[in-house]
Motif scaffolding. Structure first.
Motif, PDB file in Angstrom:
ATOM      1  N   PHE A 154       0.898  -1.039   0.130  1.00 37.10           N
ATOM      2  CA  PHE A 154      -0.043  -0.008  -0.125  1.00 37.10           C
ATOM      3  C   PHE A 154       0.858   1.061  -0.180  1.00 37.10           C
ATOM      4  O   PHE A 154       1.275   1.990   1.095  1.00 37.10           O
ATOM      5  N   ASN A 155       1.340   1.475  -1.049  1.00 32.46           N
ATOM      6  CA  ASN A 155       2.403   2.680  -1.549  1.00 32.46           C
ATOM      7  C   ASN A 155       1.811   3.865  -2.148  1.00 32.46           C
ATOM      8  O   ASN A 155       2.409   4.499  -3.023  1.00 32.46           O
ATOM      9  N   TRP A 156       0.481   4.093  -1.810  1.00 38.86           N
ATOM     10  CA  TRP A 156      -0.131   5.182  -2.658  1.00 38.86           C
ATOM     11  C   TRP A 156       0.451   6.442  -2.776  1.00 38.86           C
ATOM     12  O   TRP A 156       0.597   7.344  -3.294  1.00 38.86           O
ATOM     13  N   ILE A 157       1.087   6.717  -1.283  1.00 35.95           N
ATOM     14  CA  ILE A 157       1.692   8.067  -1.066  1.00 35.95           C
ATOM     15  C   ILE A 157       2.998   8.299  -1.836  1.00 35.95           C
ATOM     16  O   ILE A 157       3.344   9.485  -1.910  1.00 35.95           O
ATOM     17  N   LYS A 158       3.537   7.124  -2.117  1.00 38.39           N
ATOM     18  CA  LYS A 158       4.744   7.399  -2.991  1.00 38.39           C
ATOM     19  C   LYS A 158       4.418   7.301  -4.532  1.00 38.39           C
ATOM     20  O   LYS A 158       5.379   7.400  -5.468  1.00 38.39           O
ATOM     21  N   SER A 159       3.094   7.072  -5.052  1.00 39.99           N
ATOM     22  CA  SER A 159       2.784   7.016  -6.461  1.00 39.99           C
ATOM     23  C   SER A 159       2.434   8.360  -7.033  1.00 39.99           C
ATOM     24  O   SER A 159       1.603   9.018  -6.425  1.00 39.99           O
ATOM     25  N   ASN A 160       2.811   8.395  -8.083  1.00 38.44           N
ATOM     26  CA  ASN A 160       2.382   9.837  -8.802  1.00 38.44           C
ATOM     27  C   ASN A 160       1.047   9.795  -9.320  1.00 38.44           C
ATOM     28  O   ASN A 160       0.398  10.999  -9.285  1.00 38.44           O
ATOM     29  N   THR A 161       0.140   8.551  -9.347  1.00 34.76           N
ATOM     30  CA  THR A 161      -0.972   8.434  -9.887  1.00 34.76           C
ATOM     31  C   THR A 161      -2.008   8.179  -8.727  1.00 34.76           C
ATOM     32  O   THR A 161      -3.131   8.587  -8.880  1.00 34.76           O
ATOM     33  N   MET A 162      -1.740   7.803  -7.610  1.00 32.09           N
ATOM     34  CA  MET A 162      -2.543   7.375  -6.435  1.00 32.09           C
ATOM     35  C   MET A 162      -2.232   8.454  -5.365  1.00 32.09           C
ATOM     36  O   MET A 162      -3.132   8.484  -4.510  1.00 32.09           O
ATOM     37  N   ALA A 163      -1.406   9.238  -5.300  1.00 31.94           N
ATOM     38  CA  ALA A 163      -1.079  10.136  -4.219  1.00 31.94           C
ATOM     39  C   ALA A 163      -2.087  10.937  -3.875  1.00 31.94           C
ATOM     40  O   ALA A 163      -2.547  11.576  -2.646  1.00 31.94           O
ATOM     41  N   ILE A 164      -2.937  11.519  -4.915  1.00 31.32           N
ATOM     42  CA  ILE A 164      -3.975  12.403  -4.727  1.00 31.32           C
ATOM     43  C   ILE A 164      -5.160  11.847  -3.926  1.00 31.32           C
ATOM     44  O   ILE A 164      -6.050  12.516  -3.249  1.00 31.32           O
ATOM     45  N   TYR A 165      -5.364  10.511  -4.197  1.00 35.95           N
ATOM     46  CA  TYR A 165      -6.402  10.038  -3.220  1.00 35.95           C
ATOM     47  C   TYR A 165      -6.071   9.706  -1.861  1.00 35.95           C
ATOM     48  O   TYR A 165      -6.891   9.632  -1.004  1.00 35.95           O
ATOM     49  N   THR A 166      -4.703   9.647  -1.517  1.00 33.78           N
ATOM     50  CA  THR A 166      -4.402   9.867   0.206  1.00 33.78           C
ATOM     51  C   THR A 166      -4.744  10.936   0.689  1.00 33.78           C
ATOM     52  O   THR A 166      -5.433  11.098   1.869  1.00 33.78           O
ATOM     53  N   ILE A 167      -4.704  12.346  -0.231  1.00 31.45           N
ATOM     54  CA  ILE A 167      -5.432  13.664   0.426  1.00 31.45           C
ATOM     55  C   ILE A 167      -6.871  13.376   0.610  1.00 31.45           C
ATOM     56  O   ILE A 167      -7.253  13.836   1.549  1.00 31.45           O
ATOM     57  N   VAL A 168      -7.543  12.514  -0.300  1.00 33.37           N
ATOM     58  CA  VAL A 168      -9.084  12.298  -0.081  1.00 33.37           C
ATOM     59  C   VAL A 168      -9.204  11.471   1.211  1.00 33.37           C
ATOM     60  O   VAL A 168     -10.011  11.983   1.969  1.00 33.37           O
ATOM     61  N   ILE A 169      -8.641  10.636   1.264  1.00 31.96           N
ATOM     62  CA  ILE A 169      -8.729   9.605   2.503  1.00 31.96           C
ATOM     63  C   ILE A 169      -8.571  10.445   3.767  1.00 31.96           C
ATOM     64  O   ILE A 169      -9.695  10.491   4.783  1.00 31.96           O
ATOM     65  N   ALA A 170      -7.515  11.404   4.004  1.00 28.95           N
ATOM     66  CA  ALA A 170      -7.290  11.956   5.061  1.00 28.95           C
ATOM     67  C   ALA A 170      -8.452  13.087   5.322  1.00 28.95           C
ATOM     68  O   ALA A 170      -8.929  13.163   6.522  1.00 28.95           O
ATOM     69  N   ALA A 171      -8.755  13.963   4.231  1.00 25.82           N
ATOM     70  CA  ALA A 171      -9.790  14.900   4.340  1.00 25.82           C
ATOM     71  C   ALA A 171     -11.046  14.218   4.859  1.00 25.82           C
ATOM     72  O   ALA A 171     -12.025  14.713   5.536  1.00 25.82           O
ATOM     73  N   VAL A 172     -11.498  12.940   4.117  1.00 26.41           N
ATOM     74  CA  VAL A 172     -12.732  12.563   4.485  1.00 26.41           C
ATOM     75  C   VAL A 172     -12.726  12.056   6.105  1.00 26.41           C
ATOM     76  O   VAL A 172     -13.603  12.193   6.506  1.00 26.41           O
ATOM     77  N   TRP A 173     -11.863  11.436   6.332  1.00 36.30           N
ATOM     78  CA  TRP A 173     -11.609  10.925   7.694  1.00 36.30           C
ATOM     79  C   TRP A 173     -11.879  12.159   8.788  1.00 36.30           C
ATOM     80  O   TRP A 173     -12.569  12.045   9.894  1.00 36.30           O
ATOM     81  N   GLN A 174     -11.285  13.431   8.337  1.00 39.82           N
ATOM     82  CA  GLN A 174     -11.323  14.351   9.259  1.00 39.82           C
ATOM     83  C   GLN A 174     -12.747  15.253   9.338  1.00 39.82           C
ATOM     84  O   GLN A 174     -13.235  15.707  10.390  1.00 39.82           O
TER      85      GLN A 174
END
Length: 298
Positions: A154-174
């Motif tokens: 699970f290395n989305w945060i290091k991926s150019n194509t998937m990193a934007i979705y880690t921002i979504v996950i954190a923002a939705v959680w908050q």
């Protein structure tokens, strides 16, 4: 001329005292909010670089240059992905949690603070915590490997194509808990007599929510959309704390672009132009909402 009576003087003092107390705050708000908005708009039409240049008027050149920059177009693409997913997922989760809590379940008083707790944190804290959690070296992936699941990745945060979705996950959680509170307030404000009448007529729970409850929650949906849109457009601290706009420019947003061009690349005019575009976008959302609210009250 006779001196004013003590009663008249006391009445006038009572009328003017709140105005005098609020006057400094009002003046500071006018200066540091609306004054600097006007100042930023003015700078966007000048050739300001590291420092403001009031004698160099370039007209719309900064705006033309802004939309020709690849970094700005990437930021617009990222904000479109982030804002659409953020608003839709937050609204869906918030509505489901509100419906769940509205069933008068046992322990509701304990669940509400748990759902609302993330909103009490700053976006910096949220971004830092999720950065640790998603980091393959120390976070979830590392823990799963230590537990023996070597194939887990699970290395989305290091991926150019998937990193934007880690921002979504954190923002939705908050923010989902806050949206839940808005919908829960709307649900508790619905007249129970309407629901009882529909149940007597044989309406199922699905029909009850689809035809009565959710349409009556239209103000809550609108309020949630406005607030989430505003948070999405001005998202800066969460992005900086979680990914710092990377890897590369994969998670760059208009807010990070504005900061970079204003304070790092010394292109104050272009940075001001990007800030004005963000302001206009927020205004395009807020003004119709405020107009509808004022019109409804009248």
């Amino acid at each position: 001329m006779a001196a004013p009576a003590p009663a008249d003087f006391r009445t006038r003092l009572q009328d003017w005292l709140p105005k005098l107390v609020l006057a400094p705050s009002f003046a500071v708000t006018i200066l540091f909010v609306y004054g600097f908005i006007i100042f930023t708009i003015f700078l966007s039409f000048t050739g300001s670089k590291m420092l403001p240049k009031f004698d160099t008027w370039v007209g719309w050149a900064n705006y033309h240059r802004l939309f020709s920059l690849p970094e700005w177009n990437i930021a617009l693409k990222n904000i479109a992905i982030f804002a659409s997913l953020y608003i839709i997922i937050c609204t869906a989760i918030g509505l489901m949690l509100a419906i769940f809590l509205d069933q008068k379940i046992r322990g509701e008083g304990g669940l509400r603070p748990i759902y609302l707790y993330p909103m009490a944190l700053s976006f910096i804290v949220t971004g830092t915590a999720w950065k640790w959690f998603l980091d393959p070296g120390i976070g979830l992936e590392n823990v799963m490997h230590q537990w023996g699941w070597e194939s887990f990745s699970f290395n989305w945060i290091k991926s150019n194509t998937m990193a934007i979705y880690t921002i979504v996950i954190a923002a939705v959680w908050q923010t989902s808990g806050f949206v839940m509170a808005m919908f829960l307030a709307g649900l508790r404000g619905i007249d129970n007599e309407i629901l009882k009448a529909a149940q007597i007529d044989g309406a199922s729970n699905w029909q009850l929510y689809r035809r009565i409850v959710i349409p009556l929650l239209r103000p809550a949906f609108l309020s949630a959309f406005v607030i989430l849109s505003h948070l999405a457009i001005k998202s800066y601290d969460l992005v900086i704390a979680l990914t710092n706009g990377g890897p590369g420019r994969a998670t760059a947003m208009p807010a990070t672009f504005m900061y970079s061009y204003t304070f790092t690349r010394n292109e104050m005019g272009v940075g001001a132009a990007s800030a004005v575009i963000m302001l206009m976008t927020i205004a395009a959302i807020m003004v119709p909402y405020l107009y509808a609210e004022l019109k409804e009250k009248k």
